[in-house]
Structure formats: C-alpha cells, structure tokens
Design a protein around this motif. Structure first.
Motif, PDB file in Angstrom:
ATOM      1  N   LEU A 115       0.872  -1.327   0.082  1.00  0.00           N
ATOM      2  CA  LEU A 115      -0.135   0.003   0.064  1.00  0.00           C
ATOM      3  C   LEU A 115       0.867   1.353   0.082  1.00  0.00           C
ATOM      4  O   LEU A 115       0.552   2.263  -0.580  1.00  0.00           O
ATOM      5  N   TRP A 116       1.814   1.304   0.695  1.00  0.00           N
ATOM      6  CA  TRP A 116       2.685   2.606   0.851  1.00  0.00           C
ATOM      7  C   TRP A 116       3.377   2.537  -0.648  1.00  0.00           C
ATOM      8  O   TRP A 116       3.540   3.817  -1.065  1.00  0.00           O
ATOM      9  N   LEU A 117       3.719   1.752  -1.359  1.00  0.00           N
ATOM     10  CA  LEU A 117       4.247   1.799  -2.697  1.00  0.00           C
ATOM     11  C   LEU A 117       3.234   2.200  -3.624  1.00  0.00           C
ATOM     12  O   LEU A 117       3.715   3.359  -4.577  1.00  0.00           O
ATOM     13  N   LYS A 118       2.132   1.720  -3.357  1.00  0.00           N
ATOM     14  CA  LYS A 118       1.015   2.283  -4.433  1.00  0.00           C
ATOM     15  C   LYS A 118       0.727   3.777  -4.226  1.00  0.00           C
ATOM     16  O   LYS A 118       0.686   4.587  -5.305  1.00  0.00           O
ATOM     17  N   VAL A 119       0.738   4.064  -2.961  1.00  0.00           N
ATOM     18  CA  VAL A 119       0.491   5.551  -2.612  1.00  0.00           C
ATOM     19  C   VAL A 119       1.534   6.436  -3.040  1.00  0.00           C
ATOM     20  O   VAL A 119       1.276   7.692  -3.530  1.00  0.00           O
ATOM     21  N   ASN A 120       2.517   5.976  -2.801  1.00  0.00           N
ATOM     22  CA  ASN A 120       4.060   7.082  -2.611  1.00  0.00           C
ATOM     23  C   ASN A 120       4.825   6.763  -4.002  1.00  0.00           C
ATOM     24  O   ASN A 120       6.136   7.068  -3.857  1.00  0.00           O
ATOM     25  N   ARG A 121       4.512   5.853  -4.923  1.00  0.00           N
ATOM     26  CA  ARG A 121       5.428   5.462  -6.086  1.00  0.00           C
ATOM     27  C   ARG A 121       6.113   6.616  -6.590  1.00  0.00           C
ATOM     28  O   ARG A 121       7.109   6.670  -6.786  1.00  0.00           O
ATOM     29  N   ALA A 122       5.409   7.687  -7.136  1.00  0.00           N
ATOM     30  CA  ALA A 122       5.776   8.719  -7.841  1.00  0.00           C
ATOM     31  C   ALA A 122       6.793   9.409  -7.164  1.00  0.00           C
ATOM     32  O   ALA A 122       7.796  10.096  -7.615  1.00  0.00           O
ATOM     33  N   VAL A 123       6.421   9.972  -5.972  1.00  0.00           N
ATOM     34  CA  VAL A 123       7.330  10.768  -5.084  1.00  0.00           C
ATOM     35  C   VAL A 123       8.445  10.138  -4.692  1.00  0.00           C
ATOM     36  O   VAL A 123       9.536  10.743  -4.893  1.00  0.00           O
ATOM     37  N   ASP A 124       8.232   8.804  -4.413  1.00  0.00           N
ATOM     38  CA  ASP A 124       9.652   8.032  -4.228  1.00  0.00           C
ATOM     39  C   ASP A 124      10.413   7.871  -5.387  1.00  0.00           C
ATOM     40  O   ASP A 124      11.603   7.944  -5.002  1.00  0.00           O
ATOM     41  N   LEU A 125       9.897   7.753  -6.627  1.00  0.00           N
ATOM     42  CA  LEU A 125      10.756   7.536  -7.653  1.00  0.00           C
ATOM     43  C   LEU A 125      11.591   8.963  -7.767  1.00  0.00           C
ATOM     44  O   LEU A 125      12.642   9.011  -8.389  1.00  0.00           O
ATOM     45  N   ASN A 126      10.917   9.778  -7.887  1.00  0.00           N
ATOM     46  CA  ASN A 126      11.268  11.425  -8.082  1.00  0.00           C
ATOM     47  C   ASN A 126      12.414  11.729  -7.164  1.00  0.00           C
ATOM     48  O   ASN A 126      13.595  12.043  -7.609  1.00  0.00           O
ATOM     49  N   GLN A 127      12.280  11.332  -5.680  1.00  0.00           N
ATOM     50  CA  GLN A 127      13.301  11.640  -4.894  1.00  0.00           C
ATOM     51  C   GLN A 127      14.645  10.743  -4.988  1.00  0.00           C
ATOM     52  O   GLN A 127      15.697  11.351  -5.096  1.00  0.00           O
ATOM     53  N   PHE A 128      14.445   9.641  -5.336  1.00  0.00           N
ATOM     54  CA  PHE A 128      15.624   8.511  -5.667  1.00  0.00           C
ATOM     55  C   PHE A 128      16.452   8.960  -6.746  1.00  0.00           C
ATOM     56  O   PHE A 128      17.554   9.163  -6.966  1.00  0.00           O
ATOM     57  N   VAL A 129      15.503   9.367  -7.789  1.00  0.00           N
ATOM     58  CA  VAL A 129      16.189   9.733  -9.323  1.00  0.00           C
ATOM     59  C   VAL A 129      17.036  11.237  -8.997  1.00  0.00           C
ATOM     60  O   VAL A 129      18.094  11.317  -9.487  1.00  0.00           O
ATOM     61  N   THR A 130      16.253  12.091  -8.372  1.00  0.00           N
ATOM     62  CA  THR A 130      16.774  13.566  -7.790  1.00  0.00           C
ATOM     63  C   THR A 130      18.076  13.013  -7.237  1.00  0.00           C
ATOM     64  O   THR A 130      19.403  13.826  -7.824  1.00  0.00           O
TER      65      THR A 130
END
Length: 151
Positions: A115-130
């Motif tokens: 559930l955490w990944l479904k809700v936060n996928r885009a933000v998490d990906l952006n933080q990691f890539v940045t």
C-alpha cells in the motif's frame, strides 16, 4: 543466487518467496550507506522487515553464513545445481496444500509495504532519481565502480 548480490540483486532476492545462496566468497545486502546513496523507502522497509533496523542501518554486505543466520536467505547450497534443487524441493512441498489460505496470508503480511508503494510511488521515484543524479553521488559511484573493476 550465485555471486555477490548488492542493491538490485538483494532486492530481487528479497522479492522471492524462498532464497537460496551458494556458499563461498559471495555476499548479499544493501551497501548504499557505504556508497553515500540512499535506497528508496519501500526497499528499505522490506529490508528492515527481514533483517532488523540496526543491521539495515549499518549497510553491510553479508557473507552466506551470516545471511542465513539473520534470515536474509533461507538456505545455503554447495553449488548452483544444489541451489536449484533446494528451490524445487521447497516448491514441491506445497503441492498438496491448498494455495488460497497461504496466498492470502502472504498478501496480508505484505499489505503495509504494498500500500505504501502504491500511494507513494511517484514521489519516491522522483526523490530517488533526483538524489542519484547529484554530482557528488555520481562521483562516489564512479569511484566504487573503479574499485570493482580492480577486483
């Protein structure tokens, strides 16, 4: 698994239901903190769930015996053929057991992280890539790769 499994290899292993590591000089784990980078939160959560907070925080690669002791792998094997046999034996052990209850239990145990990944996928990906694209992070990774080439 045959060979060293840092980062992505460790993630792939943790995503599997059963993990068998070939004994020898191989290692497995997340060493991001020693490389000056950070693993995505969903990845860290899974790692902490398996090995505990303190071990995850240190950022160590674990050798086979230690990986087995802390639950990062389920079994050790003498070679690749033996590892495959152990995995097949594990799968075979469930043939006579109805899968619905087992599958539901696994999904419930994994629900929080899913559930955490479904809700936060885009933000998490952006933080990691940045973070990963920062010049100092790239420089550190370059040094690490050069070290690996020398081995």
């Amino acid at each position: 698994m045959k060979g060293t499994s840092p980062a992505g290899g460790c993630l792939l292993a943790m995503s599997c239901e059963y993990r068998v590591l070939v004994e020898g000089k191989h290692s497995i784990g997340l060493n991001e903190t020693r490389l000056g980078i950070i693993a995505p939160e969903w990845f860290r959560n899974l790692y902490v769930d398996i090995i505990g907070y303190r071990r995850a925080e240190i950022g160590t690669l674990f050798h086979p015996t230690e990986a087995l002791e802390i639950g990062l792998v389920d079994e050790l094997a003498s070679d690749k053929a033996n590892a495959i046999k152990k995995c097949k034996d594990y799968i075979e052990s469930f043939k006579l057991i109805p899968s619905k209850g087992r599958q539901s239990t696994k999904m419930e145990l994994r629900k929080r992280n899913s559930l955490w990944l479904k809700v936060n996928r885009a933000v998490d990906l952006n933080q990691f890539v940045t973070f990963f694209q920062l010049p100092e992070v790239q420089a550190g990774l370059k040094l690490y790769i050069e070290t690996l080439k020398k081995k």
